[in-house]
Design an enzyme around this catalytic site. Structure first.
Site, PDB file in Angstrom:
ATOM      1  N   CYS A  60     -41.037 113.529  43.959  1.00 43.53           N
ATOM      2  CA  CYS A  60     -42.276 112.765  43.848  1.00 43.53           C
ATOM      3  C   CYS A  60     -42.523 112.472  42.375  1.00 43.53           C
ATOM      4  CB  CYS A  60     -43.501 113.465  44.405  1.00 43.53           C
ATOM      5  SG  CYS A  60     -43.409 113.829  46.143  1.00 43.53           S
ATOM      6  N   ARG A  97     -37.282 109.923  41.440  1.00 41.00           N
ATOM      7  CA  ARG A  97     -37.779 111.219  41.901  1.00 41.00           C
ATOM      8  C   ARG A  97     -38.122 111.226  43.389  1.00 41.00           C
ATOM      9  NH1 ARG A  97     -39.373 114.433  37.671  1.00 41.00           N
ATOM     10  NH2 ARG A  97     -40.650 115.649  39.086  1.00 41.00           N
ATOM     11  N   TRP A 106     -41.328 111.759  47.777  1.00 42.05           N
ATOM     12  CA  TRP A 106     -40.175 112.321  48.469  1.00 42.05           C
ATOM     13  C   TRP A 106     -40.764 113.338  49.442  1.00 42.05           C
ATOM     14  CZ3 TRP A 106     -37.833 117.038  49.404  1.00 42.05           C
ATOM     15  CH2 TRP A 106     -36.501 116.995  49.848  1.00 42.05           C
ATOM     16  N   ASN A 110     -47.411 116.267  43.275  1.00 40.19           N
ATOM     17  CA  ASN A 110     -45.975 116.525  43.338  1.00 40.19           C
ATOM     18  C   ASN A 110     -45.816 118.022  43.475  1.00 40.19           C
ATOM     19  OD1 ASN A 110     -43.207 116.771  42.867  1.00 40.19           O
ATOM     20  ND2 ASN A 110     -43.450 116.651  40.651  1.00 40.19           N
ATOM     21  N   GLY A 111     -45.168 118.477  44.545  1.00 39.62           N
ATOM     22  CA  GLY A 111     -44.984 119.921  44.729  1.00 39.62           C
ATOM     23  C   GLY A 111     -45.259 120.306  46.157  1.00 39.62           C
ATOM     24  N   GLU A 126     -16.735 117.846  42.964  1.00 41.46           N
ATOM     25  CA  GLU A 126     -17.673 116.861  42.417  1.00 41.46           C
ATOM     26  C   GLU A 126     -17.345 115.460  42.954  1.00 41.46           C
ATOM     27  OE1 GLU A 126     -20.413 116.872  41.154  1.00 41.46           O
ATOM     28  OE2 GLU A 126     -20.674 115.016  40.050  1.00 41.46           O
ATOM     29  N   LYS A 140     -19.951 113.204  45.100  1.00 44.93           N
ATOM     30  CA  LYS A 140     -20.357 111.842  44.702  1.00 44.93           C
ATOM     31  C   LYS A 140     -20.177 110.890  45.868  1.00 44.93           C
ATOM     32  CE  LYS A 140     -22.161 112.459  41.996  1.00 44.93           C
ATOM     33  NZ  LYS A 140     -22.461 113.587  41.177  1.00 44.93           N
ATOM     34  N   GLU A 171     -22.795 111.603  48.791  1.00 49.19           N
ATOM     35  CA  GLU A 171     -24.221 111.356  48.533  1.00 49.19           C
ATOM     36  C   GLU A 171     -24.564 109.867  48.414  1.00 49.19           C
ATOM     37  OE1 GLU A 171     -25.855 113.075  44.920  1.00 49.19           O
ATOM     38  OE2 GLU A 171     -23.942 112.841  43.907  1.00 49.19           O
ATOM     39  N   HIS A 175      -4.638 126.641  54.658  1.00 46.20           N
ATOM     40  CA  HIS A 175      -5.364 127.657  55.419  1.00 46.20           C
ATOM     41  C   HIS A 175      -6.409 127.040  56.335  1.00 46.20           C
ATOM     42  CE1 HIS A 175      -3.357 130.734  53.082  1.00 46.20           C
ATOM     43  NE2 HIS A 175      -3.573 129.967  52.019  1.00 46.20           N
ATOM     44  N   LYS A 226     -33.932 112.801  42.553  1.00 48.10           N
ATOM     45  CA  LYS A 226     -33.169 113.283  41.405  1.00 48.10           C
ATOM     46  C   LYS A 226     -33.565 114.681  40.974  1.00 48.10           C
ATOM     47  CE  LYS A 226     -30.705 111.984  37.527  1.00 48.10           C
ATOM     48  NZ  LYS A 226     -29.427 112.296  38.181  1.00 48.10           N
TER      49      LYS A 226
HETATM   50  C1  F6R Z   1     -25.754 115.203  42.542  1.00 49.23           C
HETATM   51  C2  F6R Z   1     -26.966 115.620  41.885  1.00 49.23           C
HETATM   52  C3  F6R Z   1     -27.584 116.908  42.301  1.00 49.23           C
HETATM   53  C4  F6R Z   1     -28.077 117.670  41.062  1.00 49.23           C
HETATM   54  C5  F6R Z   1     -28.837 118.921  41.492  1.00 49.23           C
HETATM   55  C6  F6R Z   1     -29.280 119.752  40.311  1.00 49.23           C
HETATM   56  O1  F6R Z   1     -25.289 114.006  42.040  1.00 49.23           O
HETATM   57  O2  F6R Z   1     -27.489 114.949  41.044  1.00 49.23           O
HETATM   58  O3  F6R Z   1     -26.702 117.674  43.033  1.00 49.23           O
HETATM   59  O4  F6R Z   1     -26.991 118.007  40.271  1.00 49.23           O
HETATM   60  O5  F6R Z   1     -29.962 118.549  42.239  1.00 49.23           O
HETATM   61  O6  F6R Z   1     -30.129 119.039  39.482  1.00 49.23           O
HETATM   62  P1  F6R Z   1     -30.369 119.465  37.976  1.00 49.23           P
HETATM   63  O7  F6R Z   1     -29.085 119.335  37.260  1.00 49.23           O
HETATM   64  O8  F6R Z   1     -31.421 118.544  37.494  1.00 49.23           O
HETATM   65  O9  F6R Z   1     -30.833 120.898  38.015  1.00 49.23           O
END
Ligand code: F6R
Length: 611
Positions: free
Chosen positions: A2, A27, A73, A99-100, A484, A488, A491, A507, A606
Site C-alpha cells: 500500500c 507498493r 495491496w 498501510n499495514g 533467481e 523472475k 513472478e 534425485h 514491491k
Molecule cells: C522478487 C522480489 C521479492 C523481494 C522480496 C524482499 O523480484 O522483488 O522477492 O526480493 O520481497 O524484498 P526486500 O529486498 O525489499 O526486502
C-alpha cells in the site's frame, strides 16, 4: 505494501496526490482512492489502478489544498470499491488512509459494534477510523488526542494519514511498522510511504520512527509520540534525483533497471573499490570489521530475491573469507526459535529496508545480543536505522516490482565484503586480492556486452513464450542464480518455473523432463564445467530443450544445447553478476510477449511490509 500520500499547503492537492500515487504504485495496485478537502471533503475510490481512479473521477473538478491518497495491496477484504481507501468513520468525522495491518481489529470491531457502530467494508482500516471517531465523540477530545489514544489501543502495523472534518486545516500522520516520510516545504508538508512522491518538491525530509505522530498545519509541524512526548524533528537532506525515478525512455521500469546495471553496479562499488592501488574500503563497516573478522558464524537473512543474494553471499564468504555462513528466510528464522550466539553476526539483506519479516528477524537477533548489520538500498529506511552498521547498495530507486538491479547490487556488496574479510583474515594473498578486485572492476563493461544479446534473447523468448513449465539448473555460485532466474520468470510471466542445483536433478526433477520442457542451464567455464556438461547430456538424453548460458567461445556446449547465450569470461566470484542478466532479460521478454504487466505483476507488491 500500500502506498500513501498526503499534502497540506497552498498548492492544489489533487495533482500532487495523483502523481505521488503513481510513483508509489509499485507498493500495491489493486485499488486506489483520494480525499481532497476545500470546505468539505471530496472522496473518490475504486477498484483498479490509479489511472482507473482518474477515469472514475473524470471531469469532476477536485479543488482543495489538503488531501490524502492511497494505492492498495489487499490484506483484509478483496480488492473492490468498498474496501478501497480512504475509509470514512461511521458519522463521517474522520477520513483515513492506512498501510499495514491492525492485528487486533476483530476485538476492536466487536467492541465498536456493541456500541452501535456499523461497518461497510471488510477492512481493518475501517475499524481504526471508527475507533478514532468513537474516542473523539465520546471523550470530547481534540482530533489529535483521539488519533493518539486510538493508536495506543492498536496491535499491529500502521502508516496512516488522517483528516478530521471538524479541523480541515490539519493533517495528522503516524507510523508504527510501516514506513512514513514527511517532506518539509515552504508553508507546506508532504506525507508519503517513501520519498519518491516528495523529491520533486523538496529534499528536506523527516523519516518518522515507530510511535511518532506528526500534526501538520500549513505553517507548523508538531512532532510527538502517541504517548504525547514531544520530539525534536530530525530534518534530513535527501540526495535523490527525479530522473532516477522516471522511465528514462524505456518501455518499462524493469527494462530500464536491467539496462542500468552496468551503472548501478559501478555506483555500488564506486569510492569503495580502487585498482590503483588495489584496495577495498567499506566505510559503513569500519567500526565492526573486528566483529566480522572474529565472527564464529555469519547468518544472512532476507526474503525472495534478497534471500537469493544471501545464498550467493554464503558461497562468497565461505569461499573467500572462510567464515561459516548460514542463510535463513527471515520469515522462518523469526518464528523457529533459532539459536543465536552473542558472537554471531547477523546480516539482513533487503532492497526496500522495510520488509516486515526481515525487520522482525533483526529485532530478534539484536535482542539475542548478536551484532546486526544491513545491506539495503533505500536510504533512511527502517532496516538501516535499526541495525548496528551496514552498507548501502546505492543502486538507485528500483521501481519495477521484480527485483533486478537491487540483486546485482546486493551481490556486489557481498563480493566486496568477502574479499575484504578474506584479506583481513589472511585467507587471500596479494595476487589473489588484486585479481579479485580487477574482476569486480571489470563487471560493468562485461554486463554492457551481455546487454547487446537482447535481440537474440528476444528471439529465444518467442520460441518459449507459450511454455507452461521451465527448469533452471546451476551449480555452486550458479545455483542461487538458477533460483533467481526461475523466480523472475514465474513472478512476471506466470509460467511455473523451478530452480535446482544441477546435480540434484537426478534425485527427482529429471522425471519432469520431456521434449516440451525448456531447461535453462548456467554452464559457464568454471570449476564444475565438466559436471554441468554431463548434466546437460542427461537432459538431452531425455529430449529436454536446453537453453544454455555459456562462456564466450564455448564450442562444446554449443553442439549439445538448442540455444546458447554467451557471456564474457570471468572468475566464478563475479559469475552470479553476469549470468543473472540474460535470465532477467529472458523473463522480461517472455512476460511481455505473453501480454503481462511486467512492472506490476498480479498479486505482488514491491515492499512487503506485512508478514
Ligand atoms: C522478487 C522480489 C521479492 C523481494 C522480496 C524482499 O523480484 O522483488 O522477492 O526480493 O520481497 O524484498 P526486500 O529486498 O525489499 O526486502
Amino acid at each position: 505494501m500500500c502506498g500513501i500520500v498526503g499534502y497540506i499547503g497552498s498548492k492544489q492537492a489533487y495533482p500532487i496526490i495523483i502523481n505521488g500515487l503513481k510513483r508509489l504504485e509499485y507498493r500495491g495496485y489493486d485499488s486506489a482512492g483520494i480525499c481532497v478537502v476545500s470546505e468539505t471533503p471530496f472522496t473518490a475510490k475504486c477498484k483498479g489502478k490509479v489511472s482507473d481512479l482518474e477515469n472514475f473521477i473524470g471531469d469532476h473538478s477536485v479543488a482543495g489544498t489538503i488531501g490524502i491518497g492511497h494505492t492498495r495491496w489487499a490484506t483484509h477484504g478483496e480488492p473492490n470499491d468498498t474496501n478501497a481507501h480512504p475509509h470514512e468513520s461511521m458519522n463521517g468525522t474522520f477520513i483515513l488512509i492506512h498501510n499495514g495491518i491492525i492485528e487486533n481489529y476483530g476485538i476492536l470491531k466487536s467492541k465498536l459494534e456493541k456500541r452501535g457502530y456499523i461497518f461497510k467494508s471488510e477492512t481493518d482500516t475501517e475499524v481504526l477510523v471508527n475507533l478514532i471517531e468513537y474516542i473523539y465523540l465520546k471523550g470530547n477530545v481534540t482530533p489529535e488526542i483521539a488519533v493518539r489514544l486510538a493508536l495506543t489501543k492498536v496491535v499491529g502495523a500502521y502508516g496512516i494519514a488522517v483528516i478530521c472534518r471538524d479541523e480541515v486545516d490539519t493533517l495528522i500522520a503516524a507510523r508504527k511498522g510501516s514506513p512514513l516520510v514527511v517532506g518539509v516545504g515552504d508553508g507546506e508538508y508532504y506525507v508519503a510511504s517513501d520519498a519518491t512522491p516528495i523529491v520533486e518538491f523538496t529534499n528536506s525530509v523527516i523519516f518518522l520512527n515507530d510511535n511518532d505522530v506528526a500534526i501538520l498545519k500549513r505553517n507548523e509541524m508538531v512532532l510527538k509520540t502517541i504517548y504525547n512526548e514531544a520530539l525534536e524533528p530530525n530534518i534530513q537532506t535527501l540526495d535523490l534525483d527525479i530522473e532516477a525515478i522516471e522511465k528514462g525512455g524505456f518501455d518499462h521500469f524493469m527494462l530500464k533497471e536491467i539496462f542500468e546495471q552496468p551503472r548501478s553496479i559501478h555506483d555500488t562499488f564506486r569510492g569503495r573499490v580502487s585498482t590503483n592501488p588495489f584496495d577495498i574500503h567499506l566505510g559503513g563497516l569500519y567500526k565492526v570489521i573486528p566483529n566480522l573478522v572474529d565472527a564464529k558464524r555469519i547468518i544472512l537473512i532476507g526474503c525472495g530475491t534478497s534471500w537469493h543474494a544471501a545464498l550467493v553471499g554464503e558461497y562468497l564468504l565461505e569461499d573467500l573469507a572462510r567464515i561459516p555462513v548460514e542463510v535463513e528466510y527471515a520469515s522462518e528464522f523469526r518464528y523457529r526459535h533459532p539459536i543465536i550466539y552473542k558472537d554471531d553476526v547477523v546480516i539482513a539483506i533487503s532492497q526496500s529496508g522495510e520488509t516486515a519479516d526481515t525487520l522482525a528477524a533483526i529485532r530478534m537477533a539484536k535482542q539475542a545480543g548478536a551484532m546486526v548489520l544491513g545491506i539495503c538500498n533505500v536510504v533512511g529506511s527502517s532496516i538501516p536505522r535499526e541495525t548496528h552498521a551496514g552498507v548501502y547498495t546505492h543502486a538507485g530507486p528500483e521501481i519495477g516490482v521484480a527485483s533486478t538491479k537491487a540483486f546485482t547490487a546486493q551481490v556486489t556488496v557481498l563480493i566486496m565484503m568477502a574479499i575484504l574479510l578474506g584479506r583481513k583474515k589472511g585467507e587471500i594473498n596479494d595476487d589473489r586480492y588484486n585479481e579479485l578486485i580487477n574482476e569486480l572492476a571489470n563487471v560493468p563493461d562485461k554486463i554492457e556486452k551481455i546487454l547487446q544479446a537482447d535481440p537474440l534473447i528476444l528471439e529465444i523468448s518467442k520460441r518459449f513464450k507459450d511454455a507452461t513449465n521451465f527448469l533452471y539448473l546451476g551449480r555452486g555460485y550458479y545455483f542461487p542464480v538458477a533460483l533467481e532466474g526461475a523466480l523472475k520468470l514465474k513472478e512476471i510471466s506466470y509460467i511455473h518455473a523451478e530452480g535446482y542445483p544441477a546435480a540434484e536433478m537426478k534425485h527427482g526433477p529429471i522425471a519432469l523432463i520431456d521434449d516440451t520442457m525448456p531447461v535453462v542451464v548456467i554452464a559457464t567455464k568454471d570449476n564444475s564445467y565438466e559436471k554441468i556438461v554431463s548434466n546437460i547430456q542427461e537432459v538431452k538424453a531425455r529430449k529436454g530443450v536446453i537453453i544454455a548460458i555459456v562462456t564466450e567461445g564455448d564450442t562444446v556446449i554449443k553442439q549439445m544445447a538448442d540455444y546458447v547465450i554467451e557471456i564474457p569470461e570471468a572468475g566464478e566470484v563475479v559469475g552470479a553478476l553476469l549470468s543473472v542478466v540474460p535470465l532477467q532479460m529472458l523473463s522480461y521478454h517472455i512476460a511481455l510477449l505473453r501480454g503481462c504487466n511486467v512492472d506490476q505483476p498480479r498479486n505482488l507488491a514491491k515492499s512487503v511490509t506485512v508478514e
